[in-house]
Enzyme design. Structure first.
Site, PDB file in Angstrom:
ATOM      1  N   LYS A   4       0.848  -1.158  -0.150  1.00  0.00           N
ATOM      2  CA  LYS A   4      -0.091  -0.237   0.050  1.00  0.00           C
ATOM      3  C   LYS A   4       0.825   1.328   0.019  1.00  0.00           C
ATOM      4  O   LYS A   4       2.073   1.221   0.310  1.00  0.00           O
ATOM      5  CB  LYS A   4      -0.851   0.085   1.122  1.00  0.00           C
ATOM      6  CG  LYS A   4      -1.832  -1.123   0.983  1.00  0.00           C
ATOM      7  CD  LYS A   4      -3.017  -0.643  -0.001  1.00  0.00           C
ATOM      8  CE  LYS A   4      -3.985  -1.902  -0.138  1.00  0.00           C
ATOM      9  NZ  LYS A   4      -3.839  -3.186  -0.238  1.00  0.00           N
TER      10      LYS A   4
HETATM   11  C1  LIG Z   1     -10.002  -3.335  -1.058  1.00  0.00           C
HETATM   12  C2  LIG Z   1      -9.254  -4.054  -0.170  1.00  0.00           C
HETATM   13  N1  LIG Z   1      -9.954  -4.342   1.074  1.00  0.00           N
HETATM   14  C3  LIG Z   1      -9.260  -4.982   2.162  1.00  0.00           C
HETATM   15  C4  LIG Z   1      -7.926  -5.349   2.113  1.00  0.00           C
HETATM   16  C5  LIG Z   1      -7.446  -6.189   2.994  1.00  0.00           C
HETATM   17  O1  LIG Z   1      -6.207  -5.432   3.553  1.00  0.00           O
HETATM   18  P1  LIG Z   1      -5.002  -6.161   4.567  1.00  0.00           P
HETATM   19  O2  LIG Z   1      -4.295  -7.127   3.681  1.00  0.00           O
HETATM   20  O3  LIG Z   1      -4.600  -5.323   5.316  1.00  0.00           O
HETATM   21  O4  LIG Z   1      -5.991  -6.995   5.333  1.00  0.00           O
HETATM   22  C6  LIG Z   1      -7.145  -4.946   0.828  1.00  0.00           C
HETATM   23  C7  LIG Z   1      -5.902  -5.310   0.719  1.00  0.00           C
HETATM   24  O5  LIG Z   1      -5.217  -5.375  -0.428  1.00  0.00           O
HETATM   25  C8  LIG Z   1      -7.817  -4.210   0.007  1.00  0.00           C
HETATM   26  O6  LIG Z   1      -7.213  -3.873  -1.288  1.00  0.00           O
END
Ligand SMILES: Cc1ncc(COP(=O)(O)O)c(C=O)c1O
Length: 375
Positions: free
Chosen positions: A185
């Site tokens: 990110k």
């Molecule tokens: C739209 C969206 N929601 C949720 C997530 C989940 O994030 P995390 O990997 O920090 O749990 C991501 C991660 O890539 C995402 O792109």
């Protein structure tokens, strides 16, 4: 320095090293034990004009915490976009609720008030709108649908830190918003997430649920919950990155603008949109091939692999994945119900958008695209 082109990755400077070193050296005793968590949460909430923030081990757990805090449970239905990362949907399953897929818009790639309304039943409890690839959906329209049916509106802003809709920042929409600080990110802590809310009771409930169902400092546990506590060390990295957010977003937009400019003469392709009421922080550059090119996602990715360059698939329709086969029915998911998601995903890819990328590397990617498209 290696000339390898990476899909995704952060931009860490000596400033971050200094803050993390301080956390390693001093962030263990007394008030210092959560010093950077508190600083990061406080400033992150203020930046988004939210009353409260809770850092979590990742975005998926932040969303789970929110669903749990809202008492989403077995038998409930929660609507998500057909095209998103599994992290949007998995927490619904953790709560034993049902995942319902809404189709996306062909231009802005997010759900719309119409596709959401078409999926509402008397079991619907919430809609999770995703700010896909940094763009944002019709927030007012979706909120109006949620208000009409008295269901929760939740924003998954994992991909949109720094974006805004009519000058309101991504992260300020709905009963709660969530962010991801995954390694890929714009702002990273390696793994990390944040939940933003305005309601004090909801905040207190989520805070309690985040730490094994106990009050801070108490060992008297009243409810079995999750353990989603953040690490002060990771928070120190997040806090330092957050101080550099403008710079990070500027670089992401620079990458996106370079692709746009270098591909401006190629017709029938679409890169991330930016409607005039949106500021798109361009987390990841996505490209949709128009019908005339007759190039599928799979073919395009193979072409990049053959040229030793990275690419990634545009999010697959979730209902097409084996993991979700039990959720697909005549009225939920699948190509017939959500044709736009299936069509767009099948002819779209993500281009390298690592914060380390150089102009020369973007040129190399564009050159491969030109060969692929005979331009
Ligand atoms: C739209 C969206 N929601 C949720 C997530 C989940 O994030 P995390 O990997 O920090 O749990 C991501 C991660 O890539 C995402 O792109």
């Amino acid at each position: 320095m290696s000339n390898e082109i990476y899909m995704a990755g952060p931009w860490i400077t000596e400033f971050e090293e200094k803050i993390v070193l301080d956390a390693v050296r001093t962030g263990w005793y007394g008030k210092n034990a959560y010093k950077y968590v508190e600083l990061f949460e406080h400033e992150f909430a203020a930046y988004h004009n939210r009353a409260y923030a809770l850092m979590t081990p990742n975005c998926t757990s932040a969303l789970h915490l929110l669903l749990k805090g809202l008492d989403i449970r077995e038998g409930d239905e929660v609507i998500v976009p057909e095209c998103t990362w599994i992290g949007t949907a998995a927490p619904i399953h953790y709560q034993r609720a049902n995942i319902v897929f809404a189709d996306i818009d062909p231009i802005h790639w997010c759900i719309t008030p119409e596709t959401v309304e078409a999926r509402i039943t008397n079991k619907t409890k919430a809609v999770i709108a995703v700010d896909l690839y940094g763009n944002m959906p019709d927030m007012e329209g979706i909120k109006a649908v949620c208000d009409k049916y008295k269901i929760y509106f939740i924003e998954d802003a994992a991909e949109a830190l720094g974006s805004s809709y009519k000058n309101v920042r991504a992260g300020k929409f709905g009963i709660g918003s969530v962010f991801s600080f995954h390694r890929t990110k714009t702002l990273t802590t390696g793994e990390g997430g944040m939940l933003l809310v305005d309601d004090e009771n909801l905040y207190q409930r989520c805070k309690f649920l985040r730490d094994h169902g106990r009050q801070p400092g108490s060992y008297y546990v009243t409810e079995i919950t999750n353990k989603y506590m953040p690490s002060n060390l990771l928070a120190s990295l997040g806090y330092a990155q957050f101080k550099r957010l403008d710079e990070l977003v500027e670089k992401k937009r620079w990458i996106w603008h370079n692709y746009q400019q270098m591909l401006s003469d190629v017709d029938d392709i679409a890169l991330n949109p930016e409607p005039d009421y949106i500021f798109n922080s361009a987390w990841c550059v996505a490209l949709v091939f128009g019908e005339k090119h007759k190039i599928s996602q799979e073919q395009a990715m193979k072409f990049f692999t053959d040229h030793n360059q990275p690419s990634r698939p545009f999010f697959y329709p979730l209902s097409s994945l084996p993991a979700f086969k039990n959720f697909v029915s005549e009225s939920n998911g699948g190509r017939l119900n959500n044709p736009i998601s299936y069509d767009i995903s099948n002819r779209a890819i993500n281009l390298p958008t690592a914060l380390s990328i150089t102009q020369e590397q973007i040129e190399q990617i564009v050159q491969t695209l030109r060969v692929m498209l005979h331009y």
